[in-house]
Design an enzyme around this catalytic site. Structure first.
Site, PDB file in Angstrom:
ATOM      1  N   SER A  31      51.765  47.456  20.050  1.00 60.01           N
ATOM      2  CA  SER A  31      51.104  48.406  20.952  1.00 60.01           C
ATOM      3  C   SER A  31      50.962  47.795  22.339  1.00 60.01           C
ATOM      4  O   SER A  31      50.634  46.625  22.476  1.00 60.01           O
ATOM      5  CB  SER A  31      49.697  48.724  20.452  1.00 60.01           C
ATOM      6  N   HIS A  62      54.398  54.797  18.860  1.00 62.76           N
ATOM      7  CA  HIS A  62      55.438  53.906  18.347  1.00 62.76           C
ATOM      8  C   HIS A  62      56.776  54.642  18.393  1.00 62.76           C
ATOM      9  O   HIS A  62      57.105  55.403  17.482  1.00 62.76           O
ATOM     10  CB  HIS A  62      55.146  53.486  16.906  1.00 62.76           C
ATOM     11  N   HIS A  84      55.125  50.755   9.604  1.00 58.72           N
ATOM     12  CA  HIS A  84      53.895  50.177   9.044  1.00 58.72           C
ATOM     13  C   HIS A  84      53.744  50.538   7.566  1.00 58.72           C
ATOM     14  O   HIS A  84      54.102  51.639   7.146  1.00 58.72           O
ATOM     15  CB  HIS A  84      52.667  50.689   9.798  1.00 58.72           C
ATOM     16  N   TYR A  86      51.014  51.262   6.124  1.00 62.11           N
ATOM     17  CA  TYR A  86      50.054  52.355   5.922  1.00 62.11           C
ATOM     18  C   TYR A  86      50.690  53.736   6.087  1.00 62.11           C
ATOM     19  O   TYR A  86      50.095  54.751   5.737  1.00 62.11           O
ATOM     20  CB  TYR A  86      48.844  52.224   6.860  1.00 62.11           C
ATOM     21  N   GLU A  87      51.904  53.785   6.603  1.00 64.05           N
ATOM     22  CA  GLU A  87      52.582  55.078   6.714  1.00 64.05           C
ATOM     23  C   GLU A  87      53.057  55.572   5.352  1.00 64.05           C
ATOM     24  O   GLU A  87      53.433  56.740   5.213  1.00 64.05           O
ATOM     25  CB  GLU A  87      53.770  54.963   7.665  1.00 64.05           C
ATOM     26  N   ALA A 114      49.101  44.236  18.475  1.00 61.42           N
ATOM     27  CA  ALA A 114      47.727  44.336  18.941  1.00 61.42           C
ATOM     28  C   ALA A 114      46.852  43.998  17.745  1.00 61.42           C
ATOM     29  O   ALA A 114      47.182  44.359  16.618  1.00 61.42           O
ATOM     30  CB  ALA A 114      47.435  45.742  19.429  1.00 61.42           C
ATOM     31  N   MET A 212      47.473  45.189  11.269  1.00 62.44           N
ATOM     32  CA  MET A 212      48.062  45.963  10.169  1.00 62.44           C
ATOM     33  C   MET A 212      49.582  45.797  10.096  1.00 62.44           C
ATOM     34  O   MET A 212      50.283  46.680   9.603  1.00 62.44           O
ATOM     35  CB  MET A 212      47.715  47.447  10.350  1.00 62.44           C
ATOM     36  N   SER A 213      50.080  44.685  10.616  1.00 66.44           N
ATOM     37  CA  SER A 213      51.532  44.483  10.613  1.00 66.44           C
ATOM     38  C   SER A 213      51.829  42.986  10.557  1.00 66.44           C
ATOM     39  O   SER A 213      50.997  42.187  10.145  1.00 66.44           O
ATOM     40  CB  SER A 213      52.139  45.085  11.887  1.00 66.44           C
ATOM     41  N   ASN A 236      40.790  44.426  21.039  1.00 60.87           N
ATOM     42  CA  ASN A 236      39.373  44.777  20.832  1.00 60.87           C
ATOM     43  C   ASN A 236      38.731  43.667  20.013  1.00 60.87           C
ATOM     44  O   ASN A 236      39.434  42.882  19.363  1.00 60.87           O
ATOM     45  CB  ASN A 236      39.278  46.097  20.046  1.00 60.87           C
ATOM     46  N   HIS A 248      41.493  54.181  18.103  1.00 64.80           N
ATOM     47  CA  HIS A 248      42.892  53.863  18.411  1.00 64.80           C
ATOM     48  C   HIS A 248      43.113  53.937  19.920  1.00 64.80           C
ATOM     49  O   HIS A 248      43.871  53.151  20.493  1.00 64.80           O
ATOM     50  CB  HIS A 248      43.818  54.844  17.677  1.00 64.80           C
TER      51      HIS A 248
END
Ligand code: HPA
Length: 278
Positions: A31, A62, A84, A86-87, A114, A212-213, A236, A248
């Site tokens: 990101s 993305h 990802h 989570y997709e 990120a 998450m990656s 963050n 997000h």
């Protein structure tokens, strides 16, 4: 031949039919770095959807394509938009692009993302060199029949992030006068952000940044003998450390804000990596 390897060969043939280019370095854009490719000398671009069998990402922000081009005189392939877990894709699909870039010729994998900051003293906007990782909360990308063509069944993971490449990034940051944190990245599945209790757990087990990656991609590249390096943009402070709920939009905004420095650091590092004897 394993199903995973068969699918990989299909994707590889599909790319090679369309594009004749041998990258040395593969770069995955996280990101905020999405438009990094605007800076480089582009030779060709290929949408994921035009590659037979390739998993196509659905997340906003993305964009899904490979860009082939040069940074200095080094041929690179850039992933604009990653896949990802989570997709909902199986892990073997999530890491297929890494394997594909390796098969196209890339010897180095440069990972960016990120991440939420956990380490004491971190601030949104910091950059963190990844020195090691924790991936135990997501399935290993190597589960299932081993594609022996790529690597060993039980690969060593003592040095996932190559020391020489870490030194390259440290030197680049120092030349550019960019402050650089260092630490351990932990991958969780997402897509929800963490609870404060989960972040306390992450800190207790030694994590400095959460995302998450990345960790699954690093394992895959290491398995097939690529040299890996990674940088997180701390977009963050992680849940419970930050006084505000996470969104997000905030992650995207601060990643965008640091992007100019991040881009500089990535370019400077890649320029030096090209000459590195690994
Ligand atoms: N948690 C998980 N993933 C993230 C975060 C976070 O706080 N920030 C950016 N990606």
């Amino acid at each position: 031949m394993s199903k995973v390897y068969e699918k990989l060969l299909q994707c590889c043939c599909s790319v090679e039919e369309k594009i004749h280019f041998k990258p040395e370095i593969a770069l995955i854009l996280g990101s905020g770095l999405g438009d990094y490719a605007d800076d480089i000398q582009v030779e060709a671009a290929l949408d994921y959807q035009d590659i037979e069998g390739f998993p196509v990402s659905t997340v906003q922000g993305h964009r899904g394509r490979f860009i082939f081009g040069y940074i200095g005189s080094t041929p690179v392939v850039i992933m604009q938009g990653r896949v990802h877990y989570y997709e909902g894709y199986p892990m073997s699909d999530v890491v297929l692009p890494v394997r594909l870039m390796g098969m196209l010729g890339a010897k180095i994998l440069f990972l960016t993302n990120a991440a939420g900051g956990i380490q004491e003293g971190m601030h949104a906007g910091d950059l963190m060199l990844i020195t090691d990782q924790i991936s135990d909360f997501v399935p290993s990308p190597l589960i299932g029949p081993n594609p022996d063509e790529l690597g060993d069944r039980f690969p060593d993971m003592s040095h996932i992030y190559r020391k020489e490449l870490q030194d390259v990034v440290r030197r680049a940051a120092s030349r550019l006068d960019i402050p650089l944190k260092e630490g351990v990245y932990i991958q969780l599945t997402g897509p929800n952000y963490e609870s404060p209790a989960e972040i306390r757990m992450c800190r207790a087990i030694g994590a400095d940044a959460v995302g998450m990656s990345t960790a699954c991609e690093a394992i895959t590249a290491n398995h097939m003998g690529m040299s890996v390096c990674g940088i997180s943009c701390i977009s963050n402070l992680a849940a419970g450390i930050s006084p505000r709920p996470l969104t997000h939009a905030e992650v995207q905004e601060s990643a965008d804000r640091v992007a100019p420095l991040f881009r500089q650091l990535v370019t400077e590092s890649i320029l030096e990596m090209a000459g590195e004897q690994l």
